[in-house]
Design an enzyme around this catalytic site. Structure first.
Site, PDB file in Angstrom:
ATOM      1  N   GLU A   1       0.872  -1.295  -0.104  1.00  0.00           N
ATOM      2  CA  GLU A   1      -0.139  -0.015   0.006  1.00  0.00           C
ATOM      3  C   GLU A   1       0.851   1.520  -0.012  1.00  0.00           C
ATOM      4  OE1 GLU A   1      -3.626  -0.337   2.052  1.00  0.00           O
ATOM      5  OE2 GLU A   1      -4.232   1.476   1.383  1.00  0.00           O
TER       6      GLU A   1
ATOM      7  N   TRP B   1     -10.538  13.261   4.187  1.00  0.00           N
ATOM      8  CA  TRP B   1      -9.566  13.053   3.255  1.00  0.00           C
ATOM      9  C   TRP B   1      -9.423  14.409   2.205  1.00  0.00           C
ATOM     10  CZ3 TRP B   1     -11.701   9.490   6.079  1.00  0.00           C
ATOM     11  CH2 TRP B   1     -10.998   8.088   6.297  1.00  0.00           C
TER      12      TRP B   1
ATOM     13  N   GLU C   1      -2.938   0.520  13.074  1.00  0.00           N
ATOM     14  CA  GLU C   1      -4.080   1.030  12.273  1.00  0.00           C
ATOM     15  C   GLU C   1      -5.596   0.678  13.106  1.00  0.00           C
ATOM     16  OE1 GLU C   1      -4.423  -1.261   8.748  1.00  0.00           O
ATOM     17  OE2 GLU C   1      -5.467   0.394   7.543  1.00  0.00           O
TER      18      GLU C   1
HETATM   19  C1  BGC Z   1      -5.238   2.858   4.394  1.00  0.00           C
HETATM   20  C2  BGC Z   1      -5.899   4.014   5.281  1.00  0.00           C
HETATM   21  C3  BGC Z   1      -6.687   4.829   4.417  1.00  0.00           C
HETATM   22  C4  BGC Z   1      -7.834   4.103   4.138  1.00  0.00           C
HETATM   23  C5  BGC Z   1      -8.956   4.865   3.432  1.00  0.00           C
HETATM   24  C6  BGC Z   1      -6.407   2.263   3.803  1.00  0.00           C
HETATM   25  O1  BGC Z   1      -6.293   1.291   3.144  1.00  0.00           O
HETATM   26  O2  BGC Z   1      -4.453   2.295   5.107  1.00  0.00           O
HETATM   27  O3  BGC Z   1      -4.922   4.431   6.291  1.00  0.00           O
HETATM   28  O4  BGC Z   1      -6.937   6.236   4.959  1.00  0.00           O
HETATM   29  O5  BGC Z   1      -7.400   3.051   3.480  1.00  0.00           O
HETATM   30  O6  BGC Z   1      -9.858   4.062   2.898  1.00  0.00           O
END
Ligand code: BGC
Length: 890
Positions: free
Chosen positions: A490, A553, A772
């Site tokens: 990612e 976001w 997370e």
């Molecule tokens: C990420 C997050 C991100 C999120 C949003 C994830 O896969 O790791 O930190 O903000 O997706 O959908």
């Protein structure tokens, strides 16, 4: 009551006056290749400056081939932050040595000159980028896992240079060597930018590396972000291009004033390429190195490259080559293993070892390879955690398996991957001959270079670990761009994560240059995709291929510039980001319902992300939160409108001030009308809902409802037994909202809870970084089954912002910390705490300890700033620059 017994224990010490820090723009110190011809300057003082004194600013400036010129000017001492350039603009390549010194009106020295600051302008004109990007001329496969090339050239130099600079960039990643020696200590050069718009070019001083006579330059090239596999859901290969190239421009100045330039190019037949020992390398998946393919001496003069191929040029618009605003990724401290255990054997009897580095972070192992026969390999797997049965947990890495393989040529060696980066605490090393000991491992921590700016310590070791975890997760993810996580497939610049974490980041490290650079890409992507994408640089991936405006976001377009402004006091960042912020506001304004609520569902599978990863959300749907998504979206947008209104005010854009002000009122009233009830409850009766309403000031015009909302929030916290019930969006604001409404006891209760989900639950489970998910690891030690489970995401570490402001007790009131608040909240069983932050005026700090009758504080106020001490039942007290000891009855 006033704080009567304030004593200044260290008043203005005589003979102690000096310049404590001298920098330009937002660079940490000396800087080569700066992007501006008129850099602003900053310096700080150790103590109050005597009346009538002035600053003598002296520079020695020189353009290669010319004589140095000395210039100076006198300046008023009280302007010491972002002082405009006082001389004619710098030319490209112009080098400056500068000092500042305090002198009297009669020009007599009052302090020693500052340490000399050295900086140099980069190549500022498009036509000065004469080199071409050059790389392999053979047909390469179109998929990833390509065998990586080397590029080399030789040059004859007529004498030892007086000065030499290498301007280095790449399409792909590059590491340069001159005469067999690596240039600089940087990694992943040129860094990740939106390469369609810009690529960074780094300047290296290579004077000492060059000798009279024959010299050679060699370049390792890697796929990196340019053409390597990027992201999740299978990822995307060759997004920016499919051909690698190095840009190298060597500029030499001789003692006699002569100048010589060497440019990478495909036409003078002096640049050649060959396959190297890196068989393939992927940032997430790992690197394969075959030492049997090494060509000893390849970056030294006299090497026989007759069977190397000519290079070919990869066209790239020279106008897009930029001097960086920021610092590169670099190796920092060494992380020593805390345990090394043999866990098994390979079929041929070599050892399989498990190494625990004690700290999860972004790092790379430099391993001693000893005793292997040619063709034998050592394999390294890097993971964050172990499964309950003690095996390495690789599932959570998804495709980004962080698996390196070194194949020996029969000689002992030290090896570290070049173009892969890993986030891990544990490594399984397979195929070791004999014992593996600490002496065989050198593990370097990597992140972008940033000055440490903030510290916090308390009497509670669990809180200290929580704070350390937040800062480790920040470091781990500030790798060229603010990425979400450093381990799985990612590692994207998710805009929401940084939107929520930016205030904490700006306290912990000087992130101005780093985020300024990233904001350029946010703007470029906004122009390209018509909105602020989910992550920047944006790449169309799986279900996320079509960017949609998503609350929180996208609000990074306003919040991130605002945070940088508040931290630095530099309105330039607001001006640079103005179109970005404005266009975000205007775009979302078009999605509102008539009553001002943002309830239009974005046209994409998850809709709004809402209070992402709220602890009640099931592992497979992080958007299923307790709080209405429309509520979260409208609250964040109301805050963005308020910030945009202030930004327009600061920049003197009066029409926008009115427009954004009206919009703020409209959205706020929509929020109140739709989501709050007259009895002070809200349609979502959740911690997140109340926290956002209070912390964003949406109830400020409704004092009674605000009090009720605060009480309801406090009650929810008490009822939850101290368990956290917010996700990404609500978490940064719960403790602030409790404090703002007088519920510090509940704030401490929530912070200090150790049950899952809570911050200290993670700490108690042995976390060394922020996870997370609240329960990335479950109480029984098993890993969360969600496909998205990382142990190193900074978002939930945003609680550190409250810890700085309210446990330590330090918080800016005015932009740039000209005025700041000292207001520790004594409680939570903490009997002493301290925090410090490097402000533009110098270091501010608070250290407090409880006493029988109240509290004693030591407060350092940087010269030029004012602190306002605010403690319960005492009138605010102002403190000027200096160190103060306060004894306060409580
Ligand atoms: C990420 C997050 C991100 C999120 C949003 C994830 O896969 O790791 O930190 O903000 O997706 O959908």
């Amino acid at each position: 009551m006033r704080i009567m017994d304030t004593q200044i224990i260290k008043p203005i010490a005589v003979g102690d006056l000096h310049i404590t820090r001298f920098t330009i723009e937002h660079f940490p110190g000396d800087a080569l290749g700066i992007p501006t011809a008129t850099p602003r300057m900053n310096w700080t003082y150790s103590r109050t400056v005597p009346d009538g004194s002035q600053i003598l600013l002296k520079i020695s400036r020189r353009i290669p081939g010319a004589q140095a010129r000395e210039e100076y000017t006198y300046l008023p001492p009280e302007d010491n932050v972002l002082v405009p350039w006082q001389f004619t603009p710098l030319a490209s390549r112009e080098e400056v040595f500068a000092t500042v010194q305090l002198v009297s009106a009669a020009h007599k020295p009052l302090s020693d000159p500052s340490a000399t600051l050295h900086f140099e302008a980069g190549l500022m004109q498009e036509y000065e980028h004469v080199a071409d990007f050059v790389g392999p001329s053979w047909a390469e496969p179109e998929t990833d896992h390509r065998h990586l090339p080397l590029v080399r050239t030789e040059i004859a130099i007529k004498a030892k240079p007086k000065r030499a600079r290498l301007y280095l960039s790449a399409l792909g990643l590059v590491e340069a060597e001159i005469n067999g020696v690596k240039i600089g200590n940087d990694a992943l050069i040129p860094g990740w930018t939106n390469y369609e718009q810009r690529v960074q070019c780094w300047t290296y001083d290579v004077t000492d590396e060059l000798n009279e006579g024959a010299n050679a330059m060699g370049f390792w090239l890697g796929d990196g972000w340019y053409r390597g596999r990027l992201g999740f859901d299978g990822g995307y290969v060759n997004y920016y291009g499919d051909r690698l190239g190095v840009f190298a421009q060597l500029e030499i100045e001789y003692e006699d004033g002569g100048i010589e330039h060497v440019y990478s190019n495909a036409w003078d037949r002096q640049w050649k390429a060959s396959l190297g020992p890196i068989v393939c390398s992927d940032l997430c998946e790992g690197e394969r190195y075959d030492a049997r393919l090494e060509q000893p001496g390849w970056s030294e003069p006299g090497f026989d490259d007759s069977n190397w191929k000519p290079v070919s040029e990869i066209f790239y618009d020279p106008a897009k080559i930029e001097n960086p605003d920021t610092s590169p990724v670099r190796a920092h401290e060494i992380n020593e293993p805390v345990s090394i255990a043999r866990t098994g054997d390979t079929p041929d009897g070599r050892g399989i070892w498990l190494v625990d580095f004690g700290q999860n972070c972004t790092q790379r192992i430099r391993l001693r390879i000893a005793g292997l026969e040619a063709g034998q390999s050592v394999e390294l797997h890097h993971v964050e955690v172990l499964e309950p049965n003690g095996e390495i947990a690789t599932r959570t890495l998804r495709r980004g398996q962080q698996h390196d393989i070194y194949t020996s040529n029969g000689t002992d060696a030290w090896w570290e991957p070049r173009f892969a980066m890993h986030g891990f605490r544990y490594a399984q090393i397979e195929g070791v001959v004999g014992e593996l000991t600490v002496a065989d491992i050198e593990c370097h921590v990597y992140h972008s270079v940033m000055d440490r700016a903030g510290e916090l310590e308390t009497s509670n070791p669990l809180l200290n670990r929580l704070h350390a975890n937040a800062s480790w997760s920040m470091r781990s993810n500030f790798v060229s761009v603010p990425q979400d996580c450093p381990q799985r497939d990612e590692r994207m610049g998710w805009t929401g994560d940084i939107c929520l974490f930016a205030p904490t980041a700006a306290y912990l490290y000087d992130v101005y240059g780093f985020l300024k650079s990233w904001l350029k890409d946010v703007r470029a992507d906004q122009v390209k995709w018509g909105t602020v994408p989910f992550y920047v640089p944006f790449i169309p991936l799986g279900g996320w291929a079509h960017p949609q405006a998503i609350s929180t976001w996208g609000d990074s377009a306003v919040e991130v510039p605002w945070v940088l402004y508040m931290e630095s006091g530099d309105p330039q960042i607001l001006a640079d980001s103005y179109e970005l912020s404005r266009d975000w506001i205007d775009e979302v304004a078009g999605y509102l319902s008539a009553d001002g609520v943002w309830d239009r569902r974005p046209d994409y599978v998850l809709g709004q992300l809402g209070d992402w990863l709220d602890p009640t959300a099931p592992p497979d749907d992080p958007t299923q939160a307790m709080t209405e998504k429309e509520l979260v979206a409208t609250a964040f947008f109301a805050r963005s409108c308020a910030q945009a209104e202030q930004i327009a005010q600061i920049l003197g854009k009066s029409e926008d001030v009115v427009r954004f002000g009206d919009l703020r009122k409209h959205v706020t009233s929509g929020f109140l009308g739709r989501f709050t009830n007259l009895d002070g409850t809200m349609t979502s009766d959740t911690q997140c809902a109340y926290a956002l309403a209070i912390a964003f000031g949406l109830l400020d015009g409704e004092p009674v409802r605000r009090v009720k909302a605060g009480n309801r929030l406090a009650k929810l916290v008490r009822e939850s037994g101290g368990k956290v019930s917010t996700g990404f969006a609500g978490t940064p604001f719960v403790l602030p909202a409790l404090t703002m409404t007088g519920h510090n006891e509940e704030a401490y209760g929530l912070l200090l809870s150790e049950e899952c989900p809570s911050w200290l639950y993670q700490v108690k489970m042995g976390a060394t970084t922020t996870w997370e998910r609240w329960d990335s690891m479950r109480p029984d030690g098993s890993l969360n089954p969600g496909g998205m489970t990382s142990f190193n995401h900074y978002a939930l570490g945003s609680v550190a912002e409250w810890m700085h402001a309210h446990i330590g007790g330090l918080e800016a009131i005015e932009a740039g910390w000209k005025r700041f608040r000292v207001a520790p909240v004594i409680g939570g069983g903490i009997d002493h705490a301290s925090t410090a932050h490097v402000t533009p005026y110098g270091k501010a700090s608070v250290a407090w300890k409880t006493s029988e009758t109240g509290v004693e504080l030591d407060v350092t106020v940087p010269i030029g700033a004012t602190a306002v001490v605010e403690l319960p039942d005492h009138e605010p007290t102002e403190l000027i620059g200096g160190t103060h000891h306060l004894v306060v009855a409580l």
